[in-house]
Design a protein around this motif. Structure first.
Motif, PDB file in Angstrom:
ATOM      1  N   GLU A 171       0.845  -1.341   0.058  1.00 13.34           N
ATOM      2  CA  GLU A 171       0.020   0.027  -0.076  1.00 13.34           C
ATOM      3  C   GLU A 171       0.928   1.287  -0.076  1.00 13.34           C
ATOM      4  OE1 GLU A 171      -3.076  -0.333   3.194  1.00 13.34           O
ATOM      5  OE2 GLU A 171      -3.676  -2.050   2.486  1.00 13.34           O
ATOM      6  N   GLY A 172       2.132   1.072   0.214  1.00 14.87           N
ATOM      7  CA  GLY A 172       2.711   2.369   0.404  1.00 14.87           C
ATOM      8  C   GLY A 172       2.707   3.367   1.542  1.00 14.87           C
ATOM      9  N   ASN A 173       2.454   2.506   2.618  1.00 11.99           N
ATOM     10  CA  ASN A 173       2.094   3.092   3.992  1.00 11.99           C
ATOM     11  C   ASN A 173       2.838   2.415   4.991  1.00 11.99           C
ATOM     12  OD1 ASN A 173       0.779   4.156   6.128  1.00 11.99           O
ATOM     13  ND2 ASN A 173      -1.115   4.346   5.262  1.00 11.99           N
ATOM     14  N   SER A 174       3.711   3.134   5.757  1.00 10.98           N
ATOM     15  CA  SER A 174       4.498   2.316   6.713  1.00 10.98           C
ATOM     16  C   SER A 174       3.720   2.147   7.841  1.00 10.98           C
ATOM     17  CB  SER A 174       5.743   2.900   6.980  1.00 10.98           C
ATOM     18  OG  SER A 174       5.476   4.463   7.496  1.00 10.98           O
ATOM     19  N   LYS A 175       2.491   2.473   8.122  1.00  8.12           N
ATOM     20  CA  LYS A 175       1.809   2.380   9.449  1.00  8.12           C
ATOM     21  C   LYS A 175       1.609   1.196   9.953  1.00  8.12           C
ATOM     22  CE  LYS A 175      -2.999   2.403   8.411  1.00  8.12           C
ATOM     23  NZ  LYS A 175      -4.423   3.125   8.884  1.00  8.12           N
ATOM     24  N   TYR A 176       1.559   0.048   9.251  1.00  8.76           N
ATOM     25  CA  TYR A 176       1.108  -1.463   9.370  1.00  8.76           C
ATOM     26  C   TYR A 176       2.513  -2.042  10.085  1.00  8.76           C
ATOM     27  CZ  TYR A 176      -2.763  -0.233   6.729  1.00  8.76           C
ATOM     28  OH  TYR A 176      -4.075   0.319   6.223  1.00  8.76           O
ATOM     29  N   ALA A 177       3.841  -1.587   9.290  1.00 10.30           N
ATOM     30  CA  ALA A 177       5.105  -1.950   9.390  1.00 10.30           C
ATOM     31  C   ALA A 177       5.498  -1.523  10.986  1.00 10.30           C
ATOM     32  CB  ALA A 177       6.153  -1.518   8.347  1.00 10.30           C
ATOM     33  N   LYS A 178       4.904  -0.235  11.204  1.00  8.42           N
ATOM     34  CA  LYS A 178       5.384   0.426  12.518  1.00  8.42           C
ATOM     35  C   LYS A 178       4.839  -0.472  13.627  1.00  8.42           C
ATOM     36  CE  LYS A 178       6.484   4.976  10.634  1.00  8.42           C
ATOM     37  NZ  LYS A 178       6.032   6.423  10.431  1.00  8.42           N
ATOM     38  N   GLU A 179       3.852  -1.066  13.652  1.00 11.69           N
ATOM     39  CA  GLU A 179       3.288  -1.944  14.345  1.00 11.69           C
ATOM     40  C   GLU A 179       3.889  -3.323  14.453  1.00 11.69           C
ATOM     41  OE1 GLU A 179      -0.808  -3.067  13.068  1.00 11.69           O
ATOM     42  OE2 GLU A 179      -1.549  -1.123  13.058  1.00 11.69           O
ATOM     43  N   LEU A 180       4.631  -3.808  13.637  1.00  7.07           N
ATOM     44  CA  LEU A 180       5.412  -4.910  13.461  1.00  7.07           C
ATOM     45  C   LEU A 180       7.045  -4.675  14.069  1.00  7.07           C
ATOM     46  CD1 LEU A 180       6.229  -7.849  12.907  1.00  7.07           C
ATOM     47  CD2 LEU A 180       6.820  -7.071  10.378  1.00  7.07           C
ATOM     48  N   PHE A 181       7.793  -3.530  13.641  1.00  5.19           N
ATOM     49  CA  PHE A 181       9.203  -3.514  13.820  1.00  5.19           C
ATOM     50  C   PHE A 181       9.092  -2.675  15.308  1.00  5.19           C
ATOM     51  CE2 PHE A 181       9.390  -3.981   9.421  1.00  5.19           C
ATOM     52  CZ  PHE A 181      10.489  -4.638   9.052  1.00  5.19           C
ATOM     53  N   ILE A 182      10.134  -2.981  16.083  1.00  3.60           N
ATOM     54  CA  ILE A 182      10.442  -2.283  17.396  1.00  3.60           C
ATOM     55  C   ILE A 182      11.115  -1.093  16.932  1.00  3.60           C
ATOM     56  CG2 ILE A 182      10.557  -4.118  18.821  1.00  3.60           C
ATOM     57  CD1 ILE A 182      13.609  -3.858  18.984  1.00  3.60           C
ATOM     58  N   ASP A 183      11.092   0.090  17.775  1.00  2.00           N
ATOM     59  CA  ASP A 183      11.787   1.359  17.443  1.00  2.00           C
ATOM     60  C   ASP A 183      13.225   1.137  17.152  1.00  2.00           C
ATOM     61  OD1 ASP A 183       9.224   2.480  17.856  1.00  2.00           O
ATOM     62  OD2 ASP A 183       9.834   3.198  19.757  1.00  2.00           O
ATOM     63  N   GLU A 184      13.948   0.320  18.049  1.00  2.77           N
ATOM     64  CA  GLU A 184      15.436  -0.051  17.701  1.00  2.77           C
ATOM     65  C   GLU A 184      15.776  -0.698  16.402  1.00  2.77           C
ATOM     66  OE1 GLU A 184      13.869  -0.605  20.474  1.00  2.77           O
ATOM     67  OE2 GLU A 184      14.209   0.732  21.889  1.00  2.77           O
ATOM     68  N   ALA A 185      14.822  -1.358  15.752  1.00  2.00           N
ATOM     69  CA  ALA A 185      15.090  -2.216  14.579  1.00  2.00           C
ATOM     70  C   ALA A 185      16.217  -1.858  13.565  1.00  2.00           C
ATOM     71  CB  ALA A 185      13.881  -2.761  13.855  1.00  2.00           C
ATOM     72  N   VAL A 186      16.854  -2.835  13.144  1.00  4.12           N
ATOM     73  CA  VAL A 186      17.916  -2.374  12.166  1.00  4.12           C
ATOM     74  C   VAL A 186      17.647  -2.892  10.653  1.00  4.12           C
ATOM     75  CG1 VAL A 186      19.811  -2.184  13.739  1.00  4.12           C
ATOM     76  CG2 VAL A 186      19.239  -4.303  12.672  1.00  4.12           C
ATOM     77  N   LEU A 187      18.163  -2.335   9.701  1.00  2.74           N
ATOM     78  CA  LEU A 187      17.769  -2.488   8.349  1.00  2.74           C
ATOM     79  C   LEU A 187      19.326  -2.670   7.590  1.00  2.74           C
ATOM     80  CD1 LEU A 187      16.245  -2.347   5.504  1.00  2.74           C
ATOM     81  CD2 LEU A 187      16.927   0.175   5.689  1.00  2.74           C
ATOM     82  N   PHE A 188      19.558  -3.698   6.705  1.00  2.00           N
ATOM     83  CA  PHE A 188      20.654  -3.850   6.028  1.00  2.00           C
ATOM     84  C   PHE A 188      20.336  -4.311   4.567  1.00  2.00           C
ATOM     85  CE2 PHE A 188      22.289  -4.017  10.355  1.00  2.00           C
ATOM     86  CZ  PHE A 188      23.481  -3.361  10.015  1.00  2.00           C
ATOM     87  N   GLY A 189      20.768  -3.623   3.538  1.00  2.00           N
ATOM     88  CA  GLY A 189      20.728  -4.586   2.293  1.00  2.00           C
ATOM     89  C   GLY A 189      21.204  -3.362   1.383  1.00  2.00           C
ATOM     90  N   TYR A 190      21.145  -3.944  -0.002  1.00  2.00           N
ATOM     91  CA  TYR A 190      21.636  -3.127  -1.077  1.00  2.00           C
ATOM     92  C   TYR A 190      20.405  -2.668  -1.894  1.00  2.00           C
ATOM     93  CZ  TYR A 190      26.398  -4.116   0.019  1.00  2.00           C
ATOM     94  OH  TYR A 190      27.952  -4.248   0.626  1.00  2.00           O
ATOM     95  N   LEU A 191      20.381  -1.293  -2.067  1.00  2.00           N
ATOM     96  CA  LEU A 191      19.075  -0.853  -2.959  1.00  2.00           C
ATOM     97  C   LEU A 191      19.681  -0.177  -4.228  1.00  2.00           C
ATOM     98  CD1 LEU A 191      16.298  -0.371  -3.470  1.00  2.00           C
ATOM     99  CD2 LEU A 191      16.281   1.668  -2.096  1.00  2.00           C
ATOM    100  N   ASP A 192      19.601  -0.835  -5.296  1.00  2.00           N
ATOM    101  CA  ASP A 192      20.110  -0.340  -6.549  1.00  2.00           C
ATOM    102  C   ASP A 192      21.730  -0.106  -6.419  1.00  2.00           C
ATOM    103  OD1 ASP A 192      17.971  -0.391  -8.179  1.00  2.00           O
ATOM    104  OD2 ASP A 192      17.268   1.738  -7.810  1.00  2.00           O
ATOM    105  N   GLY A 193      22.347  -0.942  -5.635  1.00  2.00           N
ATOM    106  CA  GLY A 193      23.726  -1.179  -5.582  1.00  2.00           C
ATOM    107  C   GLY A 193      24.252  -0.240  -4.510  1.00  2.00           C
ATOM    108  N   LYS A 194      23.490   0.459  -3.894  1.00  2.00           N
ATOM    109  CA  LYS A 194      24.041   1.194  -2.521  1.00  2.00           C
ATOM    110  C   LYS A 194      23.635   0.805  -1.194  1.00  2.00           C
ATOM    111  CE  LYS A 194      23.782   6.017  -0.444  1.00  2.00           C
ATOM    112  NZ  LYS A 194      23.042   6.989  -0.636  1.00  2.00           N
ATOM    113  N   LEU A 195      24.477   0.419  -0.573  1.00  2.00           N
ATOM    114  CA  LEU A 195      24.395  -0.062   0.928  1.00  2.00           C
ATOM    115  C   LEU A 195      23.298   0.885   1.712  1.00  2.00           C
ATOM    116  CD1 LEU A 195      24.745  -2.147   3.094  1.00  2.00           C
ATOM    117  CD2 LEU A 195      26.809  -0.936   3.784  1.00  2.00           C
ATOM    118  N   GLU A 196      22.194   0.137   2.212  1.00  2.00           N
ATOM    119  CA  GLU A 196      21.293   0.806   3.151  1.00  2.00           C
ATOM    120  C   GLU A 196      21.603   0.090   4.578  1.00  2.00           C
ATOM    121  OE1 GLU A 196      17.342   2.562   1.361  1.00  2.00           O
ATOM    122  OE2 GLU A 196      17.324   0.454   1.624  1.00  2.00           O
ATOM    123  N   HIS A 197      21.964   0.682   5.456  1.00  2.00           N
ATOM    124  CA  HIS A 197      22.124   0.311   7.005  1.00  2.00           C
ATOM    125  C   HIS A 197      21.886   1.238   8.027  1.00  2.00           C
ATOM    126  CE1 HIS A 197      26.091   2.145   6.158  1.00  2.00           C
ATOM    127  NE2 HIS A 197      26.129   1.987   7.537  1.00  2.00           N
ATOM    128  N   GLY A 198      21.483   0.632   9.057  1.00  3.75           N
ATOM    129  CA  GLY A 198      20.874   1.502   9.966  1.00  3.75           C
ATOM    130  C   GLY A 198      19.547   1.532  10.611  1.00  3.75           C
TER     131      GLY A 198
END
Length: 126
Positions: free
Chosen positions: A24-51
């Motif tokens: 849906e392009g709406n983060s409100k549901y994911a915000k119910e799932l993830f804790i505030d301190e959750a982290v992200l790692f991956g490459y989007l179009d070849g650029k590292l996303e992390h944090g």
């Protein structure tokens, strides 16, 4: 110890919040799932996303899944308070395919995601 099928279903329902947000392009549901301190790692179009998981929320709120978006949730294992979920995504933003791995912990009786790592399929990188 492997948990019951009922608990696998509870983990799948939790992970569907992730899928619904992306679709849906709406983060409100994911915000119910993830804790505030959750982290992200991956490459989007070849650029590292992390944090912070905030970057994921930004991506979701900026680009909806699109009309051809598809997702499949696989609960890989559930061990009492720990679960690992794989989410296959096709056509995010009408062009990107991802494989996401979500690490969940059962906190206060509820499944919460503490980390998300992902791979963008190489044939969808621009």
């Amino acid at each position: 110890m492997r948990d019951t099928i009922k608990e696998y279903e509870a983990v799948e329902q939790a992970a569907m919040k992730f899928v619904k947000s992306v679709a849906e392009g709406n983060s409100k549901y994911a915000k119910e799932l993830f804790i505030d301190e959750a982290v992200l790692f991956g490459y989007l179009d070849g650029k590292l996303e992390h944090g912070s998981i905030e970057q994921f929320y930004h991506n979701v709120d900026t680009v909806s899944g699109g009309k051809n978006f598809k997702a499949k949730v696989d609960v890989l294992f559930v061990e009492e308070t720990l679960a690992v979920v794989r989410v296959l995504e096709e056509g995010w933003g009408n062009r990107i395919d991802f494989t996401d791995v979500l690490l969940l912990l059962k906190m206060d009786g509820e499944w919460k995601c503490v980390a998300k790592a992902y791979n963008q399929n190489s044939n969808t990188i621009q």
